[in-house]
Design an enzyme around this catalytic site. Sequence first.
Site, PDB file in Angstrom:
ATOM      1  N   ALA A  67       0.866  -1.166   0.000  1.00 51.04           N
ATOM      2  CA  ALA A  67       0.000   0.000   0.000  1.00 51.04           C
ATOM      3  C   ALA A  67       0.911   1.227   0.000  1.00 51.04           C
ATOM      4  CB  ALA A  67      -0.889  -0.026   1.232  1.00 51.04           C
ATOM      5  N   GLY A 112       0.632  -4.919   0.990  1.00 50.82           N
ATOM      6  CA  GLY A 112      -0.525  -4.987   0.101  1.00 50.82           C
ATOM      7  C   GLY A 112      -0.213  -5.661  -1.228  1.00 50.82           C
ATOM      8  N   GLU A 115      -0.507  -9.241  -0.539  1.00 49.96           N
ATOM      9  CA  GLU A 115      -1.927  -9.507  -0.282  1.00 49.96           C
ATOM     10  C   GLU A 115      -2.731  -9.498  -1.578  1.00 49.96           C
ATOM     11  OE1 GLU A 115      -1.775  -6.280   2.632  1.00 49.96           O
ATOM     12  OE2 GLU A 115      -2.633  -7.670   4.080  1.00 49.96           O
ATOM     13  N   GLU A 135       4.565  -4.972   7.366  1.00 55.29           N
ATOM     14  CA  GLU A 135       3.811  -3.875   7.996  1.00 55.29           C
ATOM     15  C   GLU A 135       4.224  -3.632   9.437  1.00 55.29           C
ATOM     16  OE1 GLU A 135       2.498  -6.293   6.131  1.00 55.29           O
ATOM     17  OE2 GLU A 135       0.901  -5.504   4.848  1.00 55.29           O
TER      18      GLU A 135
HETATM   19  N1  CAA Z   1       4.623   3.162  -0.715  1.00 55.24           N
HETATM   20  C1  CAA Z   1       5.053   4.311  -1.295  1.00 55.24           C
HETATM   21  N2  CAA Z   1       6.214   4.437  -1.943  1.00 55.24           N
HETATM   22  C2  CAA Z   1       6.995   3.339  -2.012  1.00 55.24           C
HETATM   23  C3  CAA Z   1       6.626   2.103  -1.440  1.00 55.24           C
HETATM   24  C4  CAA Z   1       5.375   2.036  -0.761  1.00 55.24           C
HETATM   25  N3  CAA Z   1       4.909   0.904  -0.206  1.00 55.24           N
HETATM   26  N4  CAA Z   1       7.622   1.209  -1.647  1.00 55.24           N
HETATM   27  C5  CAA Z   1       8.583   1.851  -2.353  1.00 55.24           C
HETATM   28  N5  CAA Z   1       8.211   3.140  -2.574  1.00 55.24           N
HETATM   29  C6  CAA Z   1       8.970   4.189  -3.277  1.00 55.24           C
HETATM   30  C7  CAA Z   1      10.112   4.688  -2.444  1.00 55.24           C
HETATM   31  O1  CAA Z   1       9.672   5.641  -1.508  1.00 55.24           O
HETATM   32  C8  CAA Z   1      11.018   5.261  -3.510  1.00 55.24           C
HETATM   33  O2  CAA Z   1      10.501   6.526  -3.877  1.00 55.24           O
HETATM   34  P1  CAA Z   1      11.500   7.805  -4.022  1.00 55.24           P
HETATM   35  O3  CAA Z   1      12.381   7.413  -5.180  1.00 55.24           O
HETATM   36  O4  CAA Z   1      10.548   8.904  -4.330  1.00 55.24           O
HETATM   37  O5  CAA Z   1      12.228   7.909  -2.744  1.00 55.24           O
HETATM   38  C9  CAA Z   1      10.808   4.315  -4.693  1.00 55.24           C
HETATM   39  O6  CAA Z   1       9.577   3.652  -4.437  1.00 55.24           O
HETATM   40  C10 CAA Z   1      11.910   3.265  -4.803  1.00 55.24           C
HETATM   41  O7  CAA Z   1      12.013   2.587  -3.554  1.00 55.24           O
HETATM   42  P2  CAA Z   1      13.385   2.408  -2.745  1.00 55.24           P
HETATM   43  O8  CAA Z   1      14.321   3.517  -3.062  1.00 55.24           O
HETATM   44  O9  CAA Z   1      13.048   2.164  -1.308  1.00 55.24           O
HETATM   45  O10 CAA Z   1      13.921   1.060  -3.426  1.00 55.24           O
HETATM   46  P3  CAA Z   1      14.937  -0.006  -2.769  1.00 55.24           P
HETATM   47  O11 CAA Z   1      15.336  -0.901  -3.896  1.00 55.24           O
HETATM   48  O12 CAA Z   1      15.985   0.680  -1.979  1.00 55.24           O
HETATM   49  O13 CAA Z   1      14.037  -0.826  -1.724  1.00 55.24           O
HETATM   50  C11 CAA Z   1      12.067  -2.027  -0.991  1.00 55.24           C
HETATM   51  C12 CAA Z   1      12.997  -1.637  -2.165  1.00 55.24           C
HETATM   52  C13 CAA Z   1      12.804  -2.958  -0.028  1.00 55.24           C
HETATM   53  C14 CAA Z   1      10.866  -2.760  -1.584  1.00 55.24           C
HETATM   54  C15 CAA Z   1      11.629  -0.747  -0.246  1.00 55.24           C
HETATM   55  O14 CAA Z   1      11.124   0.183  -1.206  1.00 55.24           O
HETATM   56  C16 CAA Z   1      10.572  -0.962   0.793  1.00 55.24           C
HETATM   57  O15 CAA Z   1      10.835  -1.463   1.857  1.00 55.24           O
HETATM   58  N6  CAA Z   1       9.302  -0.544   0.484  1.00 55.24           N
HETATM   59  C17 CAA Z   1       8.210  -0.575   1.420  1.00 55.24           C
HETATM   60  C18 CAA Z   1       7.703  -1.971   1.661  1.00 55.24           C
HETATM   61  C19 CAA Z   1       6.601  -1.963   2.686  1.00 55.24           C
HETATM   62  O16 CAA Z   1       6.787  -1.627   3.833  1.00 55.24           O
HETATM   63  N7  CAA Z   1       5.392  -2.352   2.254  1.00 55.24           N
HETATM   64  C20 CAA Z   1       4.235  -2.423   3.127  1.00 55.24           C
HETATM   65  C21 CAA Z   1       3.428  -1.172   2.994  1.00 55.24           C
HETATM   66  S1  CAA Z   1       2.099  -1.093   4.191  1.00 55.24           S
HETATM   67  C22 CAA Z   1       0.878  -2.058   3.552  1.00 55.24           C
HETATM   68  O17 CAA Z   1       0.992  -2.596   2.486  1.00 55.24           O
HETATM   69  C23 CAA Z   1      -0.367  -2.181   4.407  1.00 55.24           C
HETATM   70  C24 CAA Z   1      -1.269  -3.303   4.043  1.00 55.24           C
HETATM   71  O18 CAA Z   1      -1.362  -4.301   4.684  1.00 55.24           O
HETATM   72  C25 CAA Z   1      -2.132  -3.209   2.873  1.00 55.24           C
END
Ligand code: CAA
Length: 261
Positions: A67, A112, A115, A135
């Site tokens: 998400a 998400g 999911e 999460e």
């Molecule tokens: N939401 C918004 N933006 C996101 C995102 C997310 N879930 N995941 C990645 N992005 C964005 C980053 O902010 C970044 O944007 P900027 O270039 O503007 O900074 C871009 O995508 C590239 O990401 P990274 O620079 O972080 O890429 P990386 O290769 O270094 O890392 C990753 C990759 C490990 C997947 C890392 O991006 C990450 O940990 N992402 C979040 C994962 C996460 O926590 N997901 C759960 C979200 S909560 C949820 O989903 C609730 C639910 O149950 C429905």
Amino acid sequence: EHTYETILVEQKGAVTLITINRPQALNALNSQVLADLIDAFAAFEADETQGCAVLTGAGEKAFAAGADIKEMADKPASDFFNEDFFSKWTSHVVKTTRKPWIAAVNGFALGGGCELAMMADFIIASENAKFGQPEIKLGVAPGMGGSQRLTRAVGKAKAMDMCLTGRMMDAAEAERSGLVTRVVPLADLLTDALKTAETIAAMPPMAAKVNKEMVNAAYETTLDQGLLFERRAFQILTASDDKAEGMKAFIEKRPGVWKGK
Ligand code: CAA
């Protein structure tokens, strides 16, 4: 053909290919993606020429990294509650799509994203795919079915491990654990998923919907109720023109020609 802001939709014969297209945000699922997917799945469901869909993510890095955290960061709790945040994912994308669809997971499927992949009828993963429910690291927990569908897919030990540590599961572990049906090289992922979808789209359409409902019923009910549902649904299918044609075609050693009736 309709164009969308956050997804690409292409028809390839009887198969609809839907691609989440926010690669700069690793295909994070914001409310526009949800709205677009609801529309695209409804159009797929309504189009009689389409028999199966494939959902994937744009680029080589992510199916969907979750998400959209930026959308959720400043949202007050009362909004999450009053909007019944995340409810439409399950109530629209999943419950109203009776035709089969496959998730082709091409990289990160986190939160998400994992999911959403689990909402598909099954998952085909590329070798670089990574699944996770991270999460907890954000101070929250899964909200689109992760704690429920992951537990049903891989069992309590692995689901607890994944949800409590937030660690990622690679494609090999996902296949071993029963989360995905198979793993293929990234370069072959779409070819494999589209070919599988073509096979499904070429099946008698009512039988495809009923087979899907039957397997899903196994998650929702007792064995006795599920067996009864299965027999009744089987018996109803025997009234179809496609059953008469399918059995006749088998005996005449030729492929069946389906009417969807
Ligand atoms: N939401 C918004 N933006 C996101 C995102 C997310 N879930 N995941 C990645 N992005 C964005 C980053 O902010 C970044 O944007 P900027 O270039 O503007 O900074 C871009 O995508 C590239 O990401 P990274 O620079 O972080 O890429 P990386 O290769 O270094 O890392 C990753 C990759 C490990 C997947 C890392 O991006 C990450 O940990 N992402 C979040 C994962 C996460 O926590 N997901 C759960 C979200 S909560 C949820 O989903 C609730 C639910 O149950 C429905």
